[in-house]
Scaffold this motif. Sequence first.
Motif, mmCIF file in Angstrom:
data_model
loop_
_atom_site.group_PDB
_atom_site.id
_atom_site.type_symbol
_atom_site.label_atom_id
_atom_site.label_comp_id
_atom_site.label_asym_id
_atom_site.label_seq_id
_atom_site.Cartn_x
_atom_site.Cartn_y
_atom_site.Cartn_z
ATOM 1 N N GLU A 44 0.846 -1.296 -0.092
ATOM 2 C CA GLU A 44 -0.233 -0.018 -0.072
ATOM 3 C C GLU A 44 0.938 1.362 0.176
ATOM 4 O OE1 GLU A 44 -3.468 2.159 2.878
ATOM 5 O OE2 GLU A 44 -3.035 0.042 2.869
ATOM 6 N N ARG A 45 2.100 1.276 0.848
ATOM 7 C CA ARG A 45 2.829 2.273 1.072
ATOM 8 C C ARG A 45 3.539 2.539 -0.503
ATOM 9 N NH1 ARG A 45 6.487 2.984 5.932
ATOM 10 N NH2 ARG A 45 4.417 3.228 6.887
ATOM 11 N N VAL A 47 2.348 1.560 -3.434
ATOM 12 C CA VAL A 47 1.675 2.152 -4.297
ATOM 13 C C VAL A 47 1.484 3.768 -4.136
ATOM 14 C CG1 VAL A 47 -0.863 2.405 -5.142
ATOM 15 C CG2 VAL A 47 0.371 -0.007 -4.735
ATOM 16 N N ASP A 48 1.432 4.068 -2.929
ATOM 17 C CA ASP A 48 1.103 5.652 -2.437
ATOM 18 C C ASP A 48 2.488 6.424 -3.097
ATOM 19 O OD1 ASP A 48 -1.377 5.055 -1.470
ATOM 20 O OD2 ASP A 48 -0.598 5.001 0.762
ATOM 21 N N PHE A 49 3.429 5.556 -3.120
ATOM 22 C CA PHE A 49 4.797 6.338 -3.469
ATOM 23 C C PHE A 49 4.497 6.722 -5.073
ATOM 24 C CE2 PHE A 49 9.042 5.753 -5.362
ATOM 25 C CZ PHE A 49 9.537 6.749 -4.694
ATOM 26 N N PRO A 52 -0.424 9.462 -8.521
ATOM 27 C CA PRO A 52 -1.517 9.175 -9.168
ATOM 28 C C PRO A 52 -1.507 9.024 -10.605
ATOM 29 C CG PRO A 52 -1.774 10.612 -7.206
ATOM 30 C CD PRO A 52 -0.484 10.494 -7.670
ATOM 31 N N ARG A 55 -0.418 5.992 -12.132
ATOM 32 C CA ARG A 55 -1.054 4.753 -11.840
ATOM 33 C C ARG A 55 -1.692 3.954 -12.854
ATOM 34 N NH1 ARG A 55 -2.617 6.717 -5.544
ATOM 35 N NH2 ARG A 55 -0.727 7.232 -5.165
#
Length: 57
Positions: A44-45, A47-49, A52, A55
Amino acid sequence: MGPTRPDIPRRIHSAQLEPGDRVLCYTDGVVDARSSDGELFGEERFVDFIPPRHRRR
């Protein structure tokens, strides 16, 4: 990627890339990394890195 073993079948994937597309390759070492406090970085972290706009939509 790791070493290859003949007893494990390989899977081949393909994708059509267009101009401006990006490919992000990483190993499990990224998401399995831990802080000095022992906190897991995690998917999750990770992907947050990724900004947007980069993605998968």
